[in-house]
Design an enzyme around this catalytic site. Structure first.
Site, short mmCIF file in Angstrom:
data_model
loop_
_atom_site.label_atom_id
_atom_site.label_comp_id
_atom_site.label_asym_id
_atom_site.label_seq_id
_atom_site.Cartn_x
_atom_site.Cartn_y
_atom_site.Cartn_z
N CYS A 157 0.82 -1.22 0.00
CA CYS A 157 0.00 0.00 0.00
C CYS A 157 0.85 1.27 0.00
O CYS A 157 0.34 2.36 -0.29
CB CYS A 157 -0.93 0.01 1.21
SG CYS A 157 -2.14 -1.34 1.19
N VAL B 78 6.02 -21.61 -7.59
CA VAL B 78 5.26 -22.85 -7.51
C VAL B 78 4.40 -23.01 -8.76
O VAL B 78 3.72 -22.07 -9.18
CB VAL B 78 4.37 -22.87 -6.25
CG1 VAL B 78 3.47 -24.09 -6.24
CG2 VAL B 78 5.25 -22.83 -5.00
N ASN C 54 -3.30 -9.79 6.67
CA ASN C 54 -2.62 -9.95 7.96
C ASN C 54 -3.47 -10.74 8.95
O ASN C 54 -2.95 -11.63 9.64
CB ASN C 54 -2.29 -8.57 8.53
CG ASN C 54 -1.02 -7.99 7.92
OD1 ASN C 54 0.08 -8.33 8.31
ND2 ASN C 54 -1.19 -7.12 6.94
N TYR D 182 -17.03 14.32 22.09
CA TYR D 182 -17.39 15.64 21.56
C TYR D 182 -16.56 16.73 22.22
O TYR D 182 -16.44 16.80 23.44
CB TYR D 182 -18.87 15.93 21.78
CG TYR D 182 -19.20 17.41 21.71
CD1 TYR D 182 -18.97 18.13 20.54
CD2 TYR D 182 -19.72 18.07 22.82
CE1 TYR D 182 -19.25 19.50 20.48
CE2 TYR D 182 -20.00 19.44 22.77
CZ TYR D 182 -19.76 20.14 21.60
OH TYR D 182 -20.03 21.48 21.54
N TRP E 215 -24.03 16.20 18.09
CA TRP E 215 -24.48 15.03 17.33
C TRP E 215 -23.45 14.75 16.24
O TRP E 215 -23.25 15.55 15.34
CB TRP E 215 -25.85 15.27 16.68
CG TRP E 215 -26.99 15.24 17.65
CD1 TRP E 215 -27.64 16.31 18.19
CD2 TRP E 215 -27.61 14.08 18.19
NE1 TRP E 215 -28.62 15.90 19.04
CE2 TRP E 215 -28.65 14.52 19.06
CE3 TRP E 215 -27.42 12.71 18.03
CZ2 TRP E 215 -29.47 13.66 19.76
CZ3 TRP E 215 -28.24 11.83 18.74
CH2 TRP E 215 -29.24 12.31 19.58
#
Length: 442
Positions: A42, A80, A303, A424, A432
């Site tokens: 990544c 392989v 992983n 918050y 919210w």
């Protein structure tokens, strides 16, 4: 006990280390097709962009460490080509010597990963055409990025295509992005894709959609990309249209495969054949939202699955509990995140769903820098169960996606979401949370 592992990256070496810790006297042989173990795939786009200066920094643990410290027989250039489940033997070729090899096993883990898809375009053999999956791939791109390589075409508008595009722009290149789909980031709902395209164009990327690449043309090096609708000049091309699981050598073993070609596994990472396990990008992952086997090849799954496979091989029972399809991508000044399913997937599954999209702020509107973010939320119309969340914006996206992923994992309803106790303070949130705002409205 003689354990053979095919593949020396995330899944394979996670498994190897679990076995070493649990059964230090067992013999472990790892067969790696390339020459590099345990590296961060990544991180490859960020090496191309110069954010990561040295490609060796992407190597988590060198092969020598596995050999000298942990006693693992970590081989390189061992490709392989065949597995014989009756004789319990793995066969293949030592590619740097062009010599055959055979290795017997008592337990076998297939962690062979995936390979980038490269369709048989005319002109594939021209210089300047690349894929990106390994450190050598990334090094070739960087080495090929000479001063006269000014215009780069990327074929594919998925995660890798977007990340490579950003990093090439950061390196001062003019980038064109061609995708067969009618929008960038087709894994997302259309409203999210629109914002991805706007960010691409804002940063000077030419976006060509709905065109199919047919060929590459040039003398010795690529000069043009030919589609079904036109021709485009290019000094270099990166093809990033997806990956396919490396499972071809398992075709005569009796191991059951998914529609994608990935190896089907149960929660213990066992295949349909005795003493053969599979994990990572070559294996399936159980999707907790779809309630069926899926193929979402990501490093996080590799992983986890490798660790679970290693534990079970070593006699310590563990199960893979499944995934919900979570991803997050940085693209210039925005972050794009997704967890669960989108509208197209809900339709394909025949789910009676409800969806909303809304603009909100990542934290209190009066606090400086509280730029708008956009969220899409899906729920099951009858059960109220949360089905998916997608989000895009400058800040706070990863936090919302991770909270939503946790809610999805535990099959929470949107009413449950309303009742979550989320942190918050004005610099971080509103009373919210943006997710709770959606949960109240949907």
């Amino acid at each position: 006990m003689n354990v053979v592992i095919i593949g020396g990256d995330a899944a394979g070496m996670s498994a190897a280390m679990q076995i070493v810790r649990a059964q230090p006297d067992w013999k472990i042989t790892v067969l790696e097709k390339g020459a590099i173990y345990s590296y961060a795939q990544c991180g490859l786009p960020y090496y191309i962009g110069g954010v990561v200066q040295d490609s060796n920094d992407l190597i988590a643990r060198k092969r020598e460490v596995f050999e000298e410290k942990h006693g693992i027989d970590a081989r390189i250039y061992h490709e392989v080509t065949e597995v014989d489940p009756e004789e319990q033997v793995v066969k293949g070729t030592v590619t740097d010597k062009n010599e055959p090899f055979e290795v017997p096993y008592d337990k076998l883990l297939v962690a062979a990963g995936a390979s980038p898809v490269m369709p048989p375009f005319d002109g594939n053999e021209l210089e300047g055409i690349h894929v990106l999956k390994t450190i050598p791939d990334a090094r070739k791109i960087v080495e090929d990025m000479k001063e006269d390589v000014l215009n780069v075409t990327i074929v594919g508008g998925g995660y890798i295509g977007l990340e490579v595009a950003e990093n090439l722009v950061e390196r001062g290149r003019k980038v064109r992005l061609i995708d067969l789909a009618d929008r960038l980031g087709s894994a997302y709902d259309p409203e999210i894709s629109e914002k991805i395209q706007a960010e691409a164009e804002r940063n000077g990327i030419e976006v060509i959609l709905g065109e199919s690449v047919k060929a590459f043309e040039g003398e010795n090096r690529v000069e043009r990309v030919v589609t079904d609708q036109g021709e485009y000049l290019a000094d270099m091309v990166v093809v990033a249209i997806g990956v396919k699981p490396n499972s071809g050598f398992m075709k005569n073993t009796g191991v059951h495969l998914h529609d994608s070609g990935a190896i089907l596994v149960n929660p213990y990472m066992e295949t349909s054949v005795k003493n053969i396990y599979a994990a990572g990008d070559c294996a399936t992952q159980y999707n907790r939202i779809k309630e069926k086997d899926d193929y979402v090849p990501l490093g996080t799954h590799a992983n986890k699955q490798g660790r679970i496979a290693g534990s079970n091989i070593a006699g310590q029972t563990k199960t893979f509990k499944g995934m919900v399809g979570t991803s997050v991508v940085k693209f210039f000044n925005i972050t794009i995140g997704k967890t669960g399913i989108g509208e197209e997937e809900a339709k394909e599954l025949g789910i009676n769903y409800k969806a909303i999209g809304y603009d909100t702020a990542p934290y209190s509107h009066y606090y400086p820098g509280s730029d708008a973010i956009f969220i899409r939320m899906l729920k099951h119309k009858e059960t109220d169960q949360l089905l998916g969340v997608q989000a895009v914006g400058n800040t706070g996206i990863d936090k919302r996606i991770d909270v939503a992923a946790t809610a999805l994992y535990h099959r929470m309803t949107t009413e449950d979401m309303e009742n979550l106790d989320i942190g918050y303070a004005p610099p971080y949130n509103s009373p919210w949370d943006p997710l709770q705002q959606g949960a109240r409205r949907i």
